[in-house]
Design a protein around this motif. Structure first.
Motif, PDB file in Angstrom:
ATOM      1  N   ASN A   6    -104.612  46.022  20.509  1.00 57.56           N
ATOM      2  CA  ASN A   6    -103.557  45.755  21.152  1.00 57.56           C
ATOM      3  C   ASN A   6    -103.204  44.272  20.935  1.00 57.56           C
ATOM      4  O   ASN A   6    -102.054  44.024  20.845  1.00 57.56           O
ATOM      5  N   ILE A  10     -99.683  42.972  19.503  1.00 58.85           N
ATOM      6  CA  ILE A  10     -98.923  41.677  20.051  1.00 58.85           C
ATOM      7  C   ILE A  10     -98.870  40.587  19.384  1.00 58.85           C
ATOM      8  O   ILE A  10     -97.497  40.018  19.089  1.00 58.85           O
ATOM      9  N   VAL A  13     -96.190  41.443  16.350  1.00 60.60           N
ATOM     10  CA  VAL A  13     -94.793  41.368  17.052  1.00 60.60           C
ATOM     11  C   VAL A  13     -94.323  39.920  17.252  1.00 60.60           C
ATOM     12  O   VAL A  13     -92.979  39.612  16.840  1.00 60.60           O
ATOM     13  N   LEU A  40     -93.497  49.157  22.604  1.00 58.24           N
ATOM     14  CA  LEU A  40     -94.427  48.080  23.541  1.00 58.24           C
ATOM     15  C   LEU A  40     -94.732  48.672  24.936  1.00 58.24           C
ATOM     16  O   LEU A  40     -95.766  48.763  25.303  1.00 58.24           O
ATOM     17  N   ALA A  44     -98.121  50.044  26.484  1.00 54.46           N
ATOM     18  CA  ALA A  44     -98.580  49.272  27.623  1.00 54.46           C
ATOM     19  C   ALA A  44     -98.886  50.291  28.878  1.00 54.46           C
ATOM     20  O   ALA A  44     -99.795  50.183  29.466  1.00 54.46           O
ATOM     21  N   THR A 126    -104.209  43.326  27.820  1.00 51.20           N
ATOM     22  CA  THR A 126    -102.776  43.089  27.183  1.00 51.20           C
ATOM     23  C   THR A 126    -101.787  44.072  27.629  1.00 51.20           C
ATOM     24  O   THR A 126    -100.569  43.679  27.161  1.00 51.20           O
ATOM     25  N   MET A 130     -97.868  43.030  26.830  1.00 49.77           N
ATOM     26  CA  MET A 130     -96.837  43.995  25.972  1.00 49.77           C
ATOM     27  C   MET A 130     -95.562  44.237  26.887  1.00 49.77           C
ATOM     28  O   MET A 130     -94.620  44.241  26.437  1.00 49.77           O
ATOM     29  N   ALA A 134     -92.013  42.833  25.782  1.00 48.24           N
ATOM     30  CA  ALA A 134     -90.846  44.116  25.723  1.00 48.24           C
ATOM     31  C   ALA A 134     -89.546  43.675  26.534  1.00 48.24           C
ATOM     32  O   ALA A 134     -88.401  43.594  26.148  1.00 48.24           O
TER      33      ALA A 134
END
Length: 170
Positions: A6, A10, A13, A40, A44, A126, A130, A134
């Motif tokens: 995760n 992240i 991204v 995302l 999540a 995380t 996330m 998003a």
């Protein structure tokens, strides 16, 4: 997925977004601008540690503040981006120095929230990050499309000028 995976998603991204924000990008041509935020969100909400069961109220409060920071960061990012229209009618955007400040402040606020959660012994993972990322991406993209006065074409068809209405003889 593991916490490490995760975290890597992240980071990937964020790096992708940060690098791309300082390059001129056409607005409204990609009908899938919501795809990365959707992935995302999916990642999540399927994680079991989104909310700490031992500190439910505090965890929900921290998550809500995290989402508010994400929304504000997306709005600030969209507002500080330079938007212009080319002679052919295409709209473009590019991040500015103020955009970098928005990112720095947003990351600082998120680090502060993580610190507060740690002090309160709330287990944080995380998934909250996330969701906030998003929210940031969704708000930024939506506001840029609105600022540019463009919208993605429906059903993959190019936007066409509406035909004028004709009077039918009676």
């Amino acid at each position: 997925m593991s916490g490490l995976t995760n975290a890597l998603v992240i980071c990937a991204v964020v790096v992708l977004v940060v690098v791309r924000q300082f390059k001129a990008q056409e607005i409204g041509t990609d009908r899938r601008w919501w795809l990365i935020p959707a992935v995302l969100v999916f990642m999540a909400v399927r994680e079991p540690d989104l909310i700490d069961p031992q500190h439910r109220a505090t965890s929900v409060t921290l998550l809500a503040v995290e989402l508010l920071v994400g929304l504000a960061m997306g709005a600030g990012w969209a507002r500080t981006s330079h938007v212009w229209t080319e002679p052919d009618g295409t709209a473009w955007s590019k991040g500015t120095k103020a955009t970098a400040v928005v990112w720095a402040v947003g990351i600082g606020l998120r680090a502060g929230l993580f610190g507060i959660g740690s002090l309160l012994h709330v287990r944080q993972g995380t998934p909250g990050l996330m969701l906030a990322l998003a929210a940031t991406l969704l708000v930024r993209s939506g506001l840029l499309i609105q600022r540019a006065g463009t919208r993605p074409a429906a059903y993959g068809m190019a936007d066409a000028a509406p035909e004028p209405m004709r009077k039918e003889p009676v």
